[in-house]
Enzyme design. Structure first.
Site, PDB file in Angstrom:
ATOM      1  N   SER A 147       0.915  -1.097  -0.008  1.00 15.42           N
ATOM      2  CA  SER A 147       0.071  -0.119   0.170  1.00 15.42           C
ATOM      3  C   SER A 147       0.925   1.265   0.134  1.00 15.42           C
ATOM      4  O   SER A 147       2.090   1.231   0.468  1.00 15.42           O
ATOM      5  CB  SER A 147      -0.797   0.084   1.360  1.00 15.42           C
ATOM      6  OG  SER A 147      -1.352   1.271   1.430  1.00 15.42           O
ATOM      7  N   TYR A 160      -0.427  -0.888  10.366  1.00 16.30           N
ATOM      8  CA  TYR A 160      -0.815  -1.143   8.970  1.00 16.30           C
ATOM      9  C   TYR A 160       0.141  -0.489   8.143  1.00 16.30           C
ATOM     10  O   TYR A 160       0.845  -1.041   7.197  1.00 16.30           O
ATOM     11  CB  TYR A 160      -2.181  -0.302   8.510  1.00 16.30           C
ATOM     12  CG  TYR A 160      -2.637  -0.480   7.241  1.00 16.30           C
ATOM     13  CD1 TYR A 160      -3.294  -1.653   6.906  1.00 16.30           C
ATOM     14  CD2 TYR A 160      -2.464   0.484   6.205  1.00 16.30           C
ATOM     15  CE1 TYR A 160      -3.691  -2.063   5.645  1.00 16.30           C
ATOM     16  CE2 TYR A 160      -2.789   0.170   4.985  1.00 16.30           C
ATOM     17  CZ  TYR A 160      -3.560  -1.047   4.687  1.00 16.30           C
ATOM     18  OH  TYR A 160      -4.006  -1.277   3.155  1.00 16.30           O
TER      19      TYR A 160
HETATM   20  N1  LIG Z   1      -8.581  -0.432  -0.489  1.00 14.50           N
HETATM   21  C1  LIG Z   1      -7.435   0.434  -0.364  1.00 14.50           C
HETATM   22  O1  LIG Z   1      -7.648   1.627  -0.512  1.00 14.50           O
HETATM   23  C2  LIG Z   1      -6.244  -0.306  -0.503  1.00 14.50           C
HETATM   24  C3  LIG Z   1      -5.059   0.454  -0.758  1.00 14.50           C
HETATM   25  C4  LIG Z   1      -3.910  -0.143  -0.891  1.00 14.50           C
HETATM   26  C5  LIG Z   1      -3.778  -1.346  -0.331  1.00 14.50           C
HETATM   27  N2  LIG Z   1      -4.755  -2.233  -0.169  1.00 14.50           N
HETATM   28  C6  LIG Z   1      -4.723  -3.784   0.218  1.00 14.50           C
HETATM   29  O2  LIG Z   1      -5.428  -4.306  -0.870  1.00 14.50           O
HETATM   30  C7  LIG Z   1      -5.558  -5.618  -0.147  1.00 14.50           C
HETATM   31  C8  LIG Z   1      -7.172  -6.161  -0.279  1.00 14.50           C
HETATM   32  O3  LIG Z   1      -7.924  -5.110   0.115  1.00 14.50           O
HETATM   33  P1  LIG Z   1      -9.512  -4.526  -0.302  1.00 14.50           P
HETATM   34  O4  LIG Z   1      -9.017  -3.234  -0.314  1.00 14.50           O
HETATM   35  O5  LIG Z   1      -9.881  -5.304  -1.510  1.00 14.50           O
HETATM   36  O6  LIG Z   1     -10.138  -5.084   1.086  1.00 14.50           O
HETATM   37  P2  LIG Z   1     -11.282  -5.880   1.287  1.00 14.50           P
HETATM   38  O7  LIG Z   1     -12.537  -5.745   0.333  1.00 14.50           O
HETATM   39  O8  LIG Z   1     -11.723  -5.620   2.786  1.00 14.50           O
HETATM   40  O9  LIG Z   1     -10.553  -7.392   1.086  1.00 14.50           O
HETATM   41  C9  LIG Z   1      -9.774  -8.032   1.825  1.00 14.50           C
HETATM   42  C10 LIG Z   1      -9.648  -9.331   1.492  1.00 14.50           C
HETATM   43  O10 LIG Z   1      -8.803 -10.240   2.441  1.00 14.50           O
HETATM   44  C11 LIG Z   1      -9.582 -11.392   2.876  1.00 14.50           C
HETATM   45  N3  LIG Z   1      -8.923 -11.623   3.891  1.00 14.50           N
HETATM   46  C12 LIG Z   1      -8.666 -10.897   5.271  1.00 14.50           C
HETATM   47  N4  LIG Z   1      -8.356 -11.453   6.255  1.00 14.50           N
HETATM   48  C13 LIG Z   1      -7.871 -12.663   5.628  1.00 14.50           C
HETATM   49  C14 LIG Z   1      -7.197 -14.089   6.246  1.00 14.50           C
HETATM   50  N5  LIG Z   1      -6.896 -13.757   7.678  1.00 14.50           N
HETATM   51  N6  LIG Z   1      -7.182 -15.023   5.599  1.00 14.50           N
HETATM   52  C15 LIG Z   1      -7.708 -15.081   4.342  1.00 14.50           C
HETATM   53  N7  LIG Z   1      -8.444 -14.004   3.654  1.00 14.50           N
HETATM   54  C16 LIG Z   1      -8.265 -12.887   4.404  1.00 14.50           C
HETATM   55  C17 LIG Z   1     -10.956 -10.904   2.992  1.00 14.50           C
HETATM   56  O11 LIG Z   1     -11.662 -12.144   2.773  1.00 14.50           O
HETATM   57  P3  LIG Z   1     -12.587 -13.005   3.863  1.00 14.50           P
HETATM   58  O12 LIG Z   1     -12.942 -11.943   4.977  1.00 14.50           O
HETATM   59  O13 LIG Z   1     -13.637 -13.747   3.226  1.00 14.50           O
HETATM   60  O14 LIG Z   1     -11.409 -13.929   4.566  1.00 14.50           O
HETATM   61  C18 LIG Z   1     -11.091 -10.189   1.802  1.00 14.50           C
HETATM   62  O15 LIG Z   1     -11.689 -11.076   0.569  1.00 14.50           O
HETATM   63  C19 LIG Z   1      -5.301  -5.466   1.170  1.00 14.50           C
HETATM   64  O16 LIG Z   1      -3.754  -5.990   1.558  1.00 14.50           O
HETATM   65  C20 LIG Z   1      -5.129  -4.205   1.440  1.00 14.50           C
HETATM   66  O17 LIG Z   1      -4.273  -3.793   2.506  1.00 14.50           O
HETATM   67  C21 LIG Z   1      -6.233  -1.762  -0.286  1.00 14.50           C
END
Ligand SMILES: NC(=O)c1ccc[n+]([C@@H]2O[C@H](COP(=O)([O-])OP(=O)(O)OC[C@H]3O[C@@H](n4cnc5c(N)ncnc54)[C@H](OP(=O)(O)O)[C@@H]3O)[C@@H](O)[C@H]2O)c1
Length: 269
Positions: A147, A160
C-alpha cells in the site's frame, strides 16, 4: 461471452488470496477475462461460492479453497487443493489484508498483532505454500499487495503502515534471491481504492480514488512487465515521496493535516 484474452495470461494458473472482496475479487474477474486459470482463497466459503458462479468460467478454469492465511498449514492445504484442480501455481498474488486503526490512547496489542499476522505473516505463508514448487520448476511469479501507506508512517495507522512497509523490503530481498532461480517477485502499492476496507467519508473525499477494477488492471500490468515495485497512482506516490524527504519536525506538522484512516464496520477477524 465476449472476452479480451491476453496471451501472457492464457491458461496461466494464478492463485489470489483475499479473493472474496474488493481488489482480490476484481483481480479474479479480470484474470478470468484474460484467459487465466484462477484459484481463489479467502475465509468466507459462501462468498467464494457466489463469486465463482458469477465468474461464469469453465469448471477447469476456476476453483476456490477456504483458508485463513495467518495459518500456514491451512494456506498450504488450500494451495494444494487448487493446484490439484488447476495445475501448478505460476503466479501467487498475496492480496489478503486487513486494516485496524492504531489508537495510541486505547492501544490493544492483540488487535494490532492481527494486522501484522494477516498482512505480513499471511503473505509469508502464501509465499511458503508455492515457493518450493516454483523453485523446482525454475519459474513462477510472487506478488504482494502492499500500500502507499507502506512508504510513510501514517498517523493512527502504525501497524498497517509497518505491515505494508515490511512487504516492500521483503519482496525487494526475494527478488534478488530468486532471480538466479528463475522466480520473479513484484510488490504493488496502491493508494486509496474503492473497496469495503475504506470508509464512506474516504470514498467521498479522497481525490484519485481508484476503482477495484482499475487497481486490478494496474496490478496485472505490473506483473506482465515484471516490475519490482509499482506505487500507484502517481499523484499519491508524489505526495508520499515528498513527505518521506521532509525533516521529522516538518513531517509531523504536515502529516497531521492528512485525515486519519478510520476503520469500517466491515472489518472481519
Ligand atoms: N482499498 C484500499 O484503499 C487499499 C489500498 C492499498 C492497499 N490495499 C490492500 O489491498 C488488499 C485487499 O484489500 P481490499 O481493499 O480489497 O479490502 P477488502 O475488500 O476488505 O478485502 C480483503 C480481503 O482479504 C481477505 N482476508 C482478510 N483476512 C484474511 C485472512 N486472515 N485469511 C484469508 N483472507 C483474508 C478477505 O476475505 P475473507 O473475509 O472472506 O477472509 C477479503 O477477501 C489488502 O492487502 C489491503 O491492505 C487496499
Amino acid at each position: 461471452m465476449m472476452t479480451a484474452k491476453n496471451a501472457f495470461w492464457h491458461d496461466k494458473c494464478v492463485v489470489v488470496t483475499g479473493a472474496s472482496s474488493g481488489i482480490g475479487k476484481a483481480l479474479a474477474e479480470h484474470l478470468v477475462k484474460q484467459g487465466a486459470k484462477v484459484g481463489l482463497i479467502a475465509r468466507r466459503q459462501n462468498v467464494l461460492e457466489q463469486i465463482i458462479t458469477t465468474l461464469a468460467a469453465p469448471v477447469d478454469k476456476v476453483a476456490w479453497a477456504c483458508a485463513d492465511v495467518t495459518d500456514p498449514a491451512a494456506t498450504a492445504t488450500a494451495v494444494q487443493l487448487l493446484e490439484k484442480r488447476l495445475g501448478p501455481c505460476e503466479v501467487m498474488i498475496a492480496n489478503a489484508g486487513i486494516y485496524h486503526k492504531t489508537d495510541v490512547m486505547k492501544f490493544d496489542a492483540a488487535t494490532q498483532n492481527a494486522v501484522i499476522a494477516t498482512n505480513v505473516q499471511g503473505v509469508v505463508n502464501s509465499v511458503g505454500a508455492v515457493l518450493p514448487g516454483m523453485i523446482q520448476r525454475k519459474q513462477g511469479h510472487l506478488v504482494a499487495v502492499s500500500s502507499m501507506a507502506g512508504m510513510i508512517g501514517l498517523p493512527a495507522a502504525g501497524t498497517y503502515s509497518a505491515s505494508k512497509a515490511a512487504l516492500v523490503t521483503f519482496f525487494q530481498s526475494l527478488r534478488v534471491d530468486l532471480h538466479p532461480l528463475g522466480v520473479k517477485a513484484t510488490v504493488v502499492a496502491p493508494g486509496y481504492v474503492d473497496t469495503p476496507i475504506i470508509t464512506d467519508e474516504e470514498r467521498e473525499t479522497v481525490k484519485d480514488l481508484l476503482t477495484a477494477e482499475q487497481a486490478a488492471t494496474r496490478i496485472c500490468t505490473a506483473i506482465e512487465r515484471n516490475r519490482a515495485v509499482d506505487w500507484f497512482p502517481w499523484q499519491a506516490w508524489l505526495v508520499c515521496r515528498l513527505f518521506s524527504f521532509a525533516p521529522s519536525g516538518l513531517y509531523r506538522r504536515l502529516i497531521t493535516h492528512i485525515p486519519e484512516m478510520e476503520e469500517t464496520n466491515t472489518n472481519r477477524q
